[in-house]
Structure formats: C-alpha cells, structure tokens
Design a protein around this motif. Structure first.
Motif, PDB file in Angstrom:
ATOM      1  N   ALA A   1       0.836  -1.208   0.000  1.00  0.00           N
ATOM      2  CA  ALA A   1       0.000   0.000   0.000  1.00  0.00           C
ATOM      3  C   ALA A   1       0.871   1.258   0.000  1.00  0.00           C
TER       4      ALA A   1
ATOM      5  N   ASN B   1       2.506   1.677  -3.556  1.00  0.00           N
ATOM      6  CA  ASN B   1       1.540   2.106  -4.575  1.00  0.00           C
ATOM      7  C   ASN B   1       1.078   3.538  -4.349  1.00  0.00           C
TER       8      ASN B   1
ATOM      9  N   THR C   1      -0.663   4.671  -7.869  1.00  0.00           N
ATOM     10  CA  THR C   1      -1.123   3.558  -8.688  1.00  0.00           C
ATOM     11  C   THR C   1      -1.588   2.431  -7.775  1.00  0.00           C
ATOM     12  N   THR C   2      -2.153   1.399  -8.367  1.00  0.00           N
ATOM     13  CA  THR C   2      -2.503   0.172  -7.630  1.00  0.00           C
ATOM     14  C   THR C   2      -1.904  -1.042  -8.333  1.00  0.00           C
ATOM     15  N   LYS C   3      -1.006  -0.800  -9.278  1.00  0.00           N
ATOM     16  CA  LYS C   3      -0.523  -1.874 -10.149  1.00  0.00           C
ATOM     17  C   LYS C   3       0.708  -2.606  -9.628  1.00  0.00           C
TER      18      LYS C   3
END
Length: 450
Positions: A254, A257, A262-264
């Motif tokens: 977490a 990112n 981003t969450t990738k």
C-alpha cells in the motif's frame, strides 16, 4: 566437541514402475534448457516433525517413499534417465539430450544425523550442515552425463525427517521441480489410502518447446563440450531466512503504490525493491556505481500461444532494473518498485522470442560471470509454489531449506510463508560483512516480521 555429521545408511536406484514406448525416446532440449548446462542442480527440501504415534517405522516409511517415487517416475520418466551428447565435426558443435538407455534410474539415499529439529531452525544463520542433507553437492547440470538427474536424500534426525531433492537444472526449472515434488506427495498419499489406480492431478507435458524452424536438435558451437563448462566457486556466504507476514506485506504494498499513485505494483515487486535498496545500502557501494535487480520470470503464460501450466522443463528469463547506487537510495522505494514493475510488464512474447532468436544466432550457457555481479541482486523462487502442501503422511512441513547450489552474494530466493495467507519467506545470501549491515537496516527490519 566433535560436530555431528550425516551418516549414509543405504542407497539404491529407483526406476519408473511402468515404462512406456514414449519413455524410451530421446528428449532434446530447448534454448532455455541448454543455457543451464553449467548451473548447479536445483536443491530444495522440507523438514518435518517425526510422527508421535508409536507404530511409526522409518523402514516402512522409506519403502513407501520408494514405491510412490517409482510410480511418480512413470509420469516424470526423464528424471530417471541420464544426459548424453552427440558431436558434429563441421562446424564443430555438440548437442546434449536426455537418454533413457542404460540408466539405473533416480538415486535414493537414506541417511541419519544426531541433531534435532531445533538445531536446524533455531540458529540465526542456516547451519552449513544442511548442505549435507542433499546429494550431488556442487554438481552442475553437465555432470548429468554421469550422475542421476534426480537424487532423493531422506535424512532422519532425532525428532524429525528431512526430505531433499536434487534435480538437474537442464531438466527442470523451479516450477517443474515443485510440480514433480507435489505429484510425488500426491501419489504417496493415494497409496496410503490403498487406492487401486494411482493417477496424478497434473500430468506433466514433457515435449520441449523448440522454436519453429530451428530443427529438433539444437547445438552449442565448441570443439570440445568441456569448453562450455564453468563451475561456480562462490566465497563463503551468510545465509538467513527472513519472514514477512501478510499484514506487513500488505502495508508495504500500500505504501509503495501510494507513492506512485497507482494500484498496479505487486507485493513481490514491492518487497524486491525493498531488498534491492537495503542490500545496496549494506554494501556501501560508490554512489556512481550502477546496481541491478534481476528477477526470474516464468515465460509459460507470457508466450503466444502460451505454454501449458504443466510444461515440464525450463521456461525462464531474467528481467532487470538498473540504477546508480546514489539514485536508488536517494529516491523513494516506490520509485524502485515502479522500475521493477515496468520490467515485468514489458517482458512479453516479443521480448522472449527476441531473446530466443538471439540465442539461436549465438548460443551460450549461463556461467558464474553471467550470474554473479558484486553490485547486483538476483531474485528467484516464487511465493506461488505449493511447498507446504507436500505432506508425505507426516503432516505440514516445518520449513523449506536449500542446499549448496546456486548461491552467490546477492542471491534471494522467495518461498511462501508456512502460515499461508500471502505471507512470504526470503532466503538471502550475502558476504558476512554485508549481512551484518543488512540485517540491522532500519528500513528492512521495519517490514520483517521475525
């Protein structure tokens, strides 16, 4: 006081229970396989508690292991063979292949040692004696011309059992290694239930991937095959296991990112970036020195069309991210993780086939000089391997350990954590003076669970 040593009690060779017509045919290698000619055998094993029930017999247990291994080799028959070569004079070259003729089978060793499970798990460093739990110590794939391609060593401790496998790296990569290990455990459990027909849930796909138009037999260009051999000889290394809980890893992912908006970025990419930074800091490299983080990538699903999940062989490439030591340490961990993420995303069918085409034009084998760099780290293994599902009637394993093989300064191996749930273990090898600085690094220790 004399340190305990491993005593070899017996050894034999195990052949497949049934030999098909297909098993008698030679198996020719792909470029990924041939490149492993000078790499060590893969050596991985599991430590189990000794069963507490009174009627447990080590003799019966060993016979059950041998019988189930024989049945499993019916499906994985290349592991019961040997390597062979064929040479050509014009131009000077040679090919290596798997030949089942005149092979006594896979090796099986029973050994014992006057040590406890705690003697293995309690020390901070992985004890050097663990290397003696594995056969074919220091052997490279080329030695499969004389040595078995699979050797199993079962070592009885005072209160435990260690089951170790050494597998020729030309024959299998990590995915294929654990595929075999999983299948062997599955067959063992089926036989304990007295099932009449013993099958496996994931039959291996044994036919090797050969590039279209390159011919069935790929060769290395050399007057003598031993000119391609380079035996690794690493310095003394500290080897330690670090555990990361799923909660600690979730927080790290977490954070990474969030820094990159981003969450990738994956958990493994986040953890790899952490190790890359902290090892670089521990090495005290000059700020202008270029440093590299290499990650082993499985090509099976990245190819188009993809290879089957059960493809048995090597299908690996090493992808990389680079940065100067100064830039890596000055920027955030998110910056490092994003570079690794981009390397993973960009490793696609086009890149893989460009590597293969390049190899076909100028074939090579991986050597110590290609694998070892005093300013790099190499991350292998996977948290996705089914390691703790291998029970062999002993229950869940206590820990996974490796042998001497494929270790160098900066080698990092990823395992799933024993408790599951997304937890991970890292086996990290560093020079002693660097390990001391690394294990006290505040950024790293802030994420380690134990």
């Amino acid at each position: 006081m004399k340190s305990p040593s491993v005593e070899i009690i017996s050894e034999c060779f195990i052949k497949p229970k049934f030999i098909s017509e297909e098993a008698n045919k030679p198996v020719y290698f792909s470029p990924w396989d041939i490149a492993m000619l000078s790499t060590h055998y893969i050596q991985k094993g599991l430590l189990y508690p000794l069963p507490e029930y009174q009627d447990f017999s080590i003799t019966t247990f060993l016979e059950d292991l041998k019988d189930s291994l024989s049945a499993t080799l019916t499906h994985f028959h290349p592991l019961a063979s040997r390597l062979d070569t064929v040479k050509q004079e014009n131009p000077p070259s040679f090919a290596v292949f798997i030949n089942s003729d005149n092979s006594p089978g896979a090796r099986f060793i029973h050994s014992s040692i006057d040590m406890t499970v705690a003697d293995i798990l309690t020390p901070v460093d992985v004890p050097l004696i663990v290397q003696s739990f594995f056969d074919h110590n220091k052997a490279i794939s080329y030695d499969g011309l004389e040595l078995s391609l699979l050797s199993v060593q079962v070592t009885k401790l005072i209160d435990g059992i260690f089951i170790a496998c050494s597998v020729n790296h030309m024959v299998a990569d990590g995915c294929a290694f654990w595929h075999f290990f999983n299948s062997w455990s599955e067959v063992f459990e089926s036989k304990r239930r007295n099932e009449r027909i013993v099958s496996i849930s994931r039959p291996p796909v044994l036919r090797r991937w050969i590039p279209t138009g390159s011919g069935e037999i790929l060769t290395l260009r050399s007057v003598n095959d031993d000119q391609c051999i380079d035996r690794p000889n690493p310095p003394f290394l500290k080897q330690r296991i670090f555990h990361f809980s799923s909660d600690s890893l979730s927080k790290l992912k977490a954070k990474v990112n969030l820094e990159c908006n981003t969450t990738k970025i994956s958990t493994l990419q986040s953890l790899s970036a952490l190790v890359w930074r902290c090892v670089t800091r521990a090495r005290r490299l000059p700020l202008e020195r270029e440093t590299t983080c290499r990650m082993t990538a499985d090509n099976r699903k990245r190819l188009s069309p993809p290879l089957p999940d059960n493809y048995f062989g090597n299908s690996l490439n090493s992808l990389r991210a680079t940065a100067t030591a100064g830039r890596l340490l000055d920027c955030s961990i998110g910056w490092a993780a994003w570079r690794l993420h981009q390397a993973v995303v960009n490793h696609d069918d086009k890149v893989i086939k460009e590597f293969v085409d390049s190899w076909l034009k100028s074939p090579f084998v991986y050597t110590a000089s290609r694998l070892f760099d005093a300013s790099c780290i190499q991350i292998g293994g996977s948290q996705r391997f089914n390691i703790y599902g291998n029970t062999f009637g002993l229950g869940k394993g206590l820990a996974v350990r490796s042998g001497y093989a494929n270790k160098f300064d900066g080698k990092v191996t990823v395992y799933p954590g024993r408790e599951g749930g997304g937890s991970m273990d890292l086996e990290i090898c560093l020079l002693p003076e660097n390990m001391e600085a690394f294990e006290s690094d505040e950024e790293f220790i802030g994420v380690v669970t134990c």
